[in-house]
Design a protein around this motif. Structure first.
Motif, PDB file in Angstrom:
ATOM      1  N   ALA A   1       0.825  -1.210   0.000  1.00  0.00           N
ATOM      2  CA  ALA A   1       0.000   0.000   0.000  1.00  0.00           C
ATOM      3  C   ALA A   1       0.858   1.259   0.000  1.00  0.00           C
ATOM      4  CB  ALA A   1      -0.927  -0.013   1.216  1.00  0.00           C
ATOM      5  N   GLU A   2       1.903   1.258   0.816  1.00  0.00           N
ATOM      6  CA  GLU A   2       2.771   2.438   0.881  1.00  0.00           C
ATOM      7  C   GLU A   2       3.435   2.710  -0.460  1.00  0.00           C
ATOM      8  OE1 GLU A   2       6.740   3.976   3.306  1.00  0.00           O
ATOM      9  OE2 GLU A   2       5.514   2.346   4.126  1.00  0.00           O
ATOM     10  N   ARG A   3       3.822   1.662  -1.156  1.00  0.00           N
ATOM     11  CA  ARG A   3       4.467   1.829  -2.457  1.00  0.00           C
ATOM     12  C   ARG A   3       3.482   2.318  -3.513  1.00  0.00           C
ATOM     13  NH1 ARG A   3       7.608  -1.465   0.410  1.00  0.00           N
ATOM     14  NH2 ARG A   3       9.840  -1.644  -0.153  1.00  0.00           N
ATOM     15  N   VAL A   4       2.222   1.933  -3.406  1.00  0.00           N
ATOM     16  CA  VAL A   4       1.209   2.474  -4.321  1.00  0.00           C
ATOM     17  C   VAL A   4       1.110   3.980  -4.136  1.00  0.00           C
ATOM     18  CG1 VAL A   4      -1.254   2.529  -4.873  1.00  0.00           C
ATOM     19  CG2 VAL A   4      -0.126   0.331  -4.450  1.00  0.00           C
ATOM     20  N   THR A   5       1.040   4.427  -2.884  1.00  0.00           N
ATOM     21  CA  THR A   5       0.949   5.863  -2.608  1.00  0.00           C
ATOM     22  C   THR A   5       2.198   6.595  -3.082  1.00  0.00           C
ATOM     23  OG1 THR A   5      -0.496   5.480  -0.707  1.00  0.00           O
ATOM     24  CG2 THR A   5       0.663   7.575  -0.788  1.00  0.00           C
ATOM     25  N   ARG A   6       3.348   5.955  -2.902  1.00  0.00           N
ATOM     26  CA  ARG A   6       4.599   6.564  -3.350  1.00  0.00           C
ATOM     27  C   ARG A   6       4.590   6.762  -4.867  1.00  0.00           C
ATOM     28  NH1 ARG A   6       9.382   2.970  -1.668  1.00  0.00           N
ATOM     29  NH2 ARG A   6       8.359   3.304   0.340  1.00  0.00           N
ATOM     30  N   TRP A   7       4.112   5.753  -5.608  1.00  0.00           N
ATOM     31  CA  TRP A   7       4.048   5.870  -7.068  1.00  0.00           C
ATOM     32  C   TRP A   7       3.064   6.974  -7.467  1.00  0.00           C
ATOM     33  CZ3 TRP A   7       0.484   5.594 -10.998  1.00  0.00           C
ATOM     34  CH2 TRP A   7       1.017   5.515 -12.298  1.00  0.00           C
ATOM     35  N   ARG A   8       1.912   7.013  -6.801  1.00  0.00           N
ATOM     36  CA  ARG A   8       0.925   8.047  -7.126  1.00  0.00           C
ATOM     37  C   ARG A   8       1.488   9.436  -6.871  1.00  0.00           C
ATOM     38  NH1 ARG A   8      -4.317   5.423  -4.030  1.00  0.00           N
ATOM     39  NH2 ARG A   8      -4.946   3.892  -5.622  1.00  0.00           N
ATOM     40  N   HIS A   9       2.221   9.594  -5.785  1.00  0.00           N
ATOM     41  CA  HIS A   9       2.791  10.910  -5.478  1.00  0.00           C
ATOM     42  C   HIS A   9       3.864  11.295  -6.488  1.00  0.00           C
ATOM     43  CE1 HIS A   9       5.080  13.989  -3.171  1.00  0.00           C
ATOM     44  NE2 HIS A   9       3.857  14.354  -2.830  1.00  0.00           N
ATOM     45  N   ARG A  10       4.693  10.321  -6.891  1.00  0.00           N
ATOM     46  CA  ARG A  10       5.692  10.623  -7.921  1.00  0.00           C
ATOM     47  C   ARG A  10       5.003  11.045  -9.221  1.00  0.00           C
ATOM     48  NH1 ARG A  10      10.996   8.673  -7.401  1.00  0.00           N
ATOM     49  NH2 ARG A  10      11.338   9.900  -9.300  1.00  0.00           N
ATOM     50  N   HIS A  11       3.879  10.403  -9.543  1.00  0.00           N
ATOM     51  CA  HIS A  11       3.088  10.771 -10.720  1.00  0.00           C
ATOM     52  C   HIS A  11       2.620  12.225 -10.594  1.00  0.00           C
ATOM     53  CE1 HIS A  11      -0.481   9.593 -13.556  1.00  0.00           C
ATOM     54  NE2 HIS A  11       0.288  10.532 -14.079  1.00  0.00           N
TER      55      HIS A  11
ATOM     56  N   ALA B   1      -3.997  14.479  -7.141  1.00  0.00           N
ATOM     57  CA  ALA B   1      -3.848  14.739  -5.709  1.00  0.00           C
ATOM     58  C   ALA B   1      -4.880  13.957  -4.905  1.00  0.00           C
ATOM     59  CB  ALA B   1      -3.984  16.238  -5.435  1.00  0.00           C
ATOM     60  N   ARG B   2      -6.108  13.892  -5.396  1.00  0.00           N
ATOM     61  CA  ARG B   2      -7.135  13.110  -4.691  1.00  0.00           C
ATOM     62  C   ARG B   2      -6.773  11.631  -4.681  1.00  0.00           C
ATOM     63  NH1 ARG B   2     -10.623  16.408  -7.705  1.00  0.00           N
ATOM     64  NH2 ARG B   2     -11.115  14.675  -9.115  1.00  0.00           N
TER      65      ARG B   2
END
Length: 295
Positions: free
Chosen positions: A243-253, A277-278
């Motif tokens: 889950a943390e890595r999914v959020t990390r990828w989304r933030h990098r995007h 951002a959402r």
């Protein structure tokens, strides 16, 4: 595949052959035509390298195309690992599920870092080839959508958007109708006697997952047992790593888009930064995060 320590210390094929005849090791093997073709046939190198087709004269467009294609390949690999983990959980095989989640986490790390390929893309460079994209947008990626479905972010409407792509549509419909990765974990907890409600373990898989305080309480019981052999606690932490890595990828995007185009609308008609951002703010496997406040 033969590997050597150095390919750049000045040895020609002729010099290498002379060295070999004198009893010295070559610095680089000279392959026959059949051997070289074996590598190309296995990896499909010529096909792979023929797929980069820029539409403008802007040099940075090649960076954009290759970065996008690399991400698509990594989406495929992450999906492979997550589906293996999901299926292992359904079979009560937590060991295999943990191994698949660890492999998936490694792939996710590479996926997040792949945004670095676009780190130097300036707004001016992007503008010079953006029109060539037309309405093409990453939000249209069927491979990425399959990952979101595996995470529980189901949407029948987004599956229907791919009806003109029969193979992708069929795969999305299958993913829509099946339990996701987190669903399989909750079903395992319930089979182990933990108080996961029936509504969470046997829900309508075509609908998005919504957080349930009773699920949080079930996970809290898992965390109360800190024995090293508690495989459910190991599973919880592996899922949180995912889950943390999914959020990390989304933030990098989000950051890559903000840097390259600011708050302009997305090429696919999305609201651009607002939508990203959402998405980045949405917790994956929410009860594994919320229980931490009370532990």
């Amino acid at each position: 595949m033969a590997m050597t320590a150095s390919y750049d210390n000045g040895w020609s094929a002729a010099r290498g052959a002379a060295a070999e005849s004198a009893g010295e090791p070559r610095s680089c093997p000279v392959l026959g035509a059949d051997e070289a073709a074996a590598y190309t046939d296995y990896v499909h190198t010529e096909t792979l390298l023929s797929l980069q087709r820029p539409r403008t004269g802007e040099p940075a467009e090649l960076d954009f195309i290759i970065a996008t294609q690399v991400m698509e390949l990594l989406f495929r690999l992450v999906r492979h690992h997550w589906e293996a983990a999901r299926d292992a959980l359904e079979a009560d095989d937590t060991g295999s599920a943990l191994a698949a989640l660890r492999r998936g986490a490694g792939t996710q790390d590479v996926l997040a870092e792949s945004w670095g390929l676009l780190a130097t893309l300036t707004p001016t460079e992007f503008d010079r080839f953006r029109d060539a994209l037309g309405v093409a947008s990453g939000v249209q990626s069927a491979s990425y959508r399959q990952l979101e479905f595996l995470l529980g972010n189901k949407s029948a409407g987004l599956a229907r958007a791919h009806e003109d792509l029969p193979l992708a549509h069929a795969e999305l419909e299958r993913a829509l109708a099946e339990p996701g990765l987190y669903d399989a974990a909750l079903r395992l907890l319930r089979r182990r006697g933990l108080p996961v409600p029936h509504e969470a373990a046997e829900r309508d898989w075509r609908r998005p997952y919504t957080a349930d305080p009773r699920v949080e309480r079930a996970w809290a019981e898992v965390y109360a047992d800190e024995r090293p052999e508690n495989d459910l606690l190991q599973l919880a932490e592996a899922l949180l790593d995912t889950a943390e890595r999914v959020t990390r990828w989304r933030h990098r995007h989000l950051m890559a888009v903000k840097r390259a185009m600011g708050a302009k609308p997305g090429t696919g008609g999305s609201s651009g930064l607002d939508w990203l951002a959402r998405n980045a703010a949405q917790d994956v496997f929410p009860e594994l995060w919320s229980l931490r406040t009370g532990v």
